[in-house]
Design a protein around this motif. Structure first.
Motif, mmCIF file in Angstrom:
data_model
loop_
_atom_site.group_PDB
_atom_site.id
_atom_site.type_symbol
_atom_site.label_atom_id
_atom_site.label_comp_id
_atom_site.label_asym_id
_atom_site.label_seq_id
_atom_site.Cartn_x
_atom_site.Cartn_y
_atom_site.Cartn_z
ATOM 1 N N LEU A 97 -22.021 14.743 -11.600
ATOM 2 C CA LEU A 97 -21.193 14.072 -12.937
ATOM 3 C C LEU A 97 -21.891 12.773 -13.412
ATOM 4 O O LEU A 97 -21.763 11.723 -12.595
ATOM 5 N N ILE A 98 -22.417 12.775 -14.384
ATOM 6 C CA ILE A 98 -23.292 11.572 -14.980
ATOM 7 C C ILE A 98 -22.767 10.952 -16.046
ATOM 8 O O ILE A 98 -22.018 11.664 -17.072
ATOM 9 N N GLY A 99 -22.773 9.623 -16.037
ATOM 10 C CA GLY A 99 -22.310 8.856 -17.356
ATOM 11 C C GLY A 99 -22.763 7.714 -17.472
ATOM 12 O O GLY A 99 -23.367 7.077 -16.430
ATOM 13 N N CYS A 100 -22.798 6.921 -18.637
ATOM 14 C CA CYS A 100 -23.434 5.560 -18.701
ATOM 15 C C CYS A 100 -22.195 4.556 -18.474
ATOM 16 O O CYS A 100 -21.090 4.968 -18.400
ATOM 17 N N GLU B 93 -30.608 10.944 -17.862
ATOM 18 C CA GLU B 93 -30.492 11.422 -16.273
ATOM 19 C C GLU B 93 -29.994 12.598 -16.121
ATOM 20 O O GLU B 93 -30.884 13.171 -15.029
ATOM 21 N N ALA B 94 -29.341 13.058 -17.007
ATOM 22 C CA ALA B 94 -29.016 14.705 -16.817
ATOM 23 C C ALA B 94 -30.176 15.432 -16.839
ATOM 24 O O ALA B 94 -30.508 16.612 -16.084
ATOM 25 N N TYR C 111 -21.647 19.219 -21.095
ATOM 26 C CA TYR C 111 -21.656 17.934 -21.450
ATOM 27 C C TYR C 111 -20.201 17.918 -22.379
ATOM 28 O O TYR C 111 -19.851 18.786 -22.895
ATOM 29 N N SER D 163 -14.672 10.367 -14.835
ATOM 30 C CA SER D 163 -15.061 10.545 -13.156
ATOM 31 C C SER D 163 -13.841 10.368 -12.424
ATOM 32 O O SER D 163 -13.327 10.962 -11.361
ATOM 33 N N TYR E 59 -17.091 5.997 -18.159
ATOM 34 C CA TYR E 59 -17.436 6.819 -17.102
ATOM 35 C C TYR E 59 -16.241 6.777 -16.175
ATOM 36 O O TYR E 59 -16.030 7.926 -15.602
ATOM 37 N N ARG F 183 -22.566 9.607 -10.498
ATOM 38 C CA ARG F 183 -23.946 9.052 -10.782
ATOM 39 C C ARG F 183 -23.721 8.234 -11.932
ATOM 40 O O ARG F 183 -23.568 8.785 -13.275
ATOM 41 N N PHE G 8 -22.272 15.912 -17.917
ATOM 42 C CA PHE G 8 -22.339 14.434 -18.282
ATOM 43 C C PHE G 8 -21.277 14.283 -19.268
ATOM 44 O O PHE G 8 -21.008 15.304 -20.109
ATOM 45 N N ALA H 171 -27.225 8.535 -20.451
ATOM 46 C CA ALA H 171 -26.686 9.731 -19.320
ATOM 47 C C ALA H 171 -27.410 10.944 -19.625
ATOM 48 O O ALA H 171 -27.739 11.666 -18.709
#
Lengths: 453, 453
Positions: free
Chosen positions: A259-262, A391-392, A100, A273, A269, A290, A410, A388
């Motif tokens: 690759l996760i983010g809110c 979800e991670a 992260y 990203s 994000y 995501r 993330f 995030a």
């Protein structure tokens, strides 16, 4: 098992931002004039924004130089660290590797100053004396106050009254940085006075605060208005996050599988990203994007992709984006920064084209995993990036089932120091599930003008 | 004029702590048994502390290795940055150069984990399962909770009830890190039950919370007690701050003329200053050591240098230190971490020998300059180091008068994110001057046993 930290030297702070506009798939959807519904040129925005910001908003240049004075301010907290969450991996007993990037080390405590600082700088350069903006709980207002303070500008923050009264912690922060903070609705603007006449005890709303900040700036040639999310130039400024992350992934010798983010308006994000999008589109990198939003305000997962206003009053340009309708009032959740009816046009286009995938998460699941994350890693997430985090962790649990050794990355875009009341509510079992209303969204969407281009 | 940041690489985190004991001037004053008033050997402390900690408390080794697992945890936030406060210098129009070392970047937000982490590690190594401690507003409790969480130990924090009820923000932080937080007085200990019987609505006190934490640990062979300030081993662990600062001053090419920091029990000032003491005593460095305390609790400037108890109940060993008397109850000020009747024996000896100079500062002056500092530098100081901020700014103003180009350095040992209510009180003009009482101190000092060695 302690975390591993990946740091960069100061001279590795990017010297240019990345602008994704020339690399976006599909046809560009220009902003439309709120009255004529025709494409809107830069001249009309001149009353609100400085020239350079408007140029960046429409620029087709892939790389935009970061001015030296902006990099100098960035250096107070950048480069931000990236961690490998070894303790979390161990706690989850997962074969996945979790990384992260942490933006909570900035003085205002989030990624927001990445754009507040250049916006203040460009205003200063163009002779503007004063910047107005709105804020809910104060995250964005703090970042702008920090930035105006750094460049000796006046900052006027219209803060939604209910937050002004009930969440006073960020107010003295903004004031200490020299900003003038006023509860909205206020008697300083026509919009505010009209609202107060209707209801002297109005709790205010973000839409009302935007209306006041915009009116204030539009009427004063020495003032500009500043927005902290949604717009293209904001996402471009935030690309500094992803450009650093790219170097840190290289340092760690990994390529993230996901690759996760809110996302509330999409600035954090977008920041992490977008610098990876071209590689993925060109087939040079295989990465799943995501985006996590709250189930209480599911703009991507339940909204429509169409032209809509940015504010609840219907005064901003119309933008092509995922929206629940500009009249949609999201139910109260602790992730106040994710309570927005629309979404950045850039991210909206990428979701529409199938490049990015949205998912919705409930705040109870979010807090449960945020507490577990804090216990393992020692950093307490703000409720927004807590989505995030969850979800991670879900992805890592799926890897435990499948045995996949995925690299999960993330963005932890801010700390939760100002959200401990919410944590307390969760830990004492008092936090309730908050429900999104299909009916309210349908009613709100019915009020969106039927416009396309 | 933006700040300049001096960073170190991770491999420049010190590998050894510096222990000042062999370099102290004057005769050592051993701790005395609270009952017999005779010097106390290590064996008696074994019920409370792990062996390694007791050895370090009495060690005559100048350098003590930092265990690798401790350095690994340090790496989450260390090395901490040093800044040159260029914007502040400009705002003060001073020829002085101002530098500050910033410890607020740790997850608990202060320098406290520098000792909490090794203490938790040594307990873990020696098979201890559980650590007890006390906390007021929660600064130290947070650090200990963070540290026990990192090493998978149980943490029991006795939190003064009035803070537990009125300052709830740090409670969920400690809980998220896995600690068990209980309001003190509690029904878990004899001391607590006796207090509750006397007054079921007791607001508690730090002295009472210490008594409960000590009793709890002493009765359980699997538990230890942990203290976050005052003692020698704590100051040794904190020397990591000054050892890093030494490298950063070299990087900046300066030698400070004056080194300023706040002191409550003395752990942060000990941390920044002790690694410079030998150089100064040997005449190799010319540096003024200035310790800042609040006028509301002026231990150094109004207290006496004599043997006294560390706790209000008179159960700890007697230590030779500056004290206002263990029964002295400081009036309520926002810098809760500076409300302690005594002072670290090491710093006390150095003040007594004339190596270090104390000064007292009022909380109104402190907040005024802390707000000005925040406006210039962008970091909001906790009220404790706000005292050092004020004195550094005073010194810079004196340089403006004299034209001296002094190098002023100070320690900013924590951020003020959890103190915004206090800032709000100050900014809205509601903060009152708090008076120290000569009479209360005299009465308290009269109750100190007349012991010397």
């Amino acid at each position: 098992m302690p975390q591993v930290k990946y740091t960069l030297d100061e001279d590795e702070i990017p010297t240019q931002w990345y602008n994704v506009l020339p690399d976006l798939p599909g046809e560009p959807a220009p902003p439309l004039d709120p009255e004529t519904h025709e494409p809107m040129g830069p001249e009309k925005l001149g009353a609100l924004f400085p020239r350079t910001v408007i140029e960046q908003e429409m620029s087709q240049d892939r790389w935009i130089d970061i001015p030296d004075p902006v990099r100098e301010v960035y250096r107070q907290w950048r480069p931000t660290p990236m961690y490998r969450a070894r303790a979390l991996e161990e706690a989850l007993d997962t074969p996945a590797k979790i990384f992260y990037k942490y933006e909570g080390v900035s003085p205002p405590g989030s990624h927001k100053p990445n754009t507040a600082v250049p916006q203040a700088y460009y205003n200063k350069q163009e002779g503007i004396k004063r910047i107005t903006t709105e804020t809910g709980a104060g995250q964005w207002g703090s970042a702008l106050a920090y930035a105006t303070g750094k460049f000796g500008l006046e900052g006027n923050v219209y803060m939604v009254r209910i937050s002004y009264d009930q969440k006073p912690d960020r107010r003295p922060m903004m004031q200490s940085w020299g900003a003038d903070v006023v509860a909205s609705p206020s008697d300083r603007t026509e919009a505010g006075r009209a609202m107060l006449e209707e209801d002297p005890d109005s709790p205010g709303s973000l839409g009302m605060a935007i209306a006041e900040a915009v009116e204030d700036a539009a009427k004063d040639p020495n003032a500009s208005y500043s927005l902290g999310s949604v717009l293209n130039h904001v996402l471009t400024h935030q690309s500094v996050i992803g450009l650093e992350a790219k170097q840190q992934f290289e340092q760690a010798g990994v390529e993230p599988d996901v690759l996760i983010g809110c996302a509330g308006g999409g600035s954090s994000y977008g920041g992490i990203s977008l610098p990876f999008v071209k590689d993925v589109l060109d087939g040079e990198r295989d990465m799943e994007f995501r985006i996590v939003e709250p189930t209480a305000c599911p703009t991507f997962t339940k909204g429509e992709y169409r032209y809509d206003f940015g504010d609840s009053a219907g005064q901003t340009p119309l933008m092509k984006m995922y929206t629940l309708g500009h009249k949609f009032v999201p139910p109260p959740i602790h992730a106040g920064g994710l309570r927005y009816h629309g979404m950045a046009p850039i991210l909206s286009a990428l979701v529409h084209e199938g490049v990015m995938d949205p998912i919705a998460v409930s705040q109870l699941d979010m807090f449960e995993d945020s507490v577990a994350f804090a216990g393992a890693e020692g950093i307490i997430p703000a409720p927004e990036p807590g989505h995030a985090v969850h979800e991670a962790m879900e992805e890592a649990r799926r890897c435990r089932e499948t045995g996949e050794e995925k690299v999960i990355a993330f963005l932890l875009c801010g700390h939760g120091y100002f959200d401990m009341g919410a944590y307390n509510e969760f830990l004492s079992g008092e936090l309730e599930h908050v429900e999104y209303s299909d009916k309210a969204a349908a009613e709100s969407l019915a009020q969106v003008p039927d416009v396309d281009f």
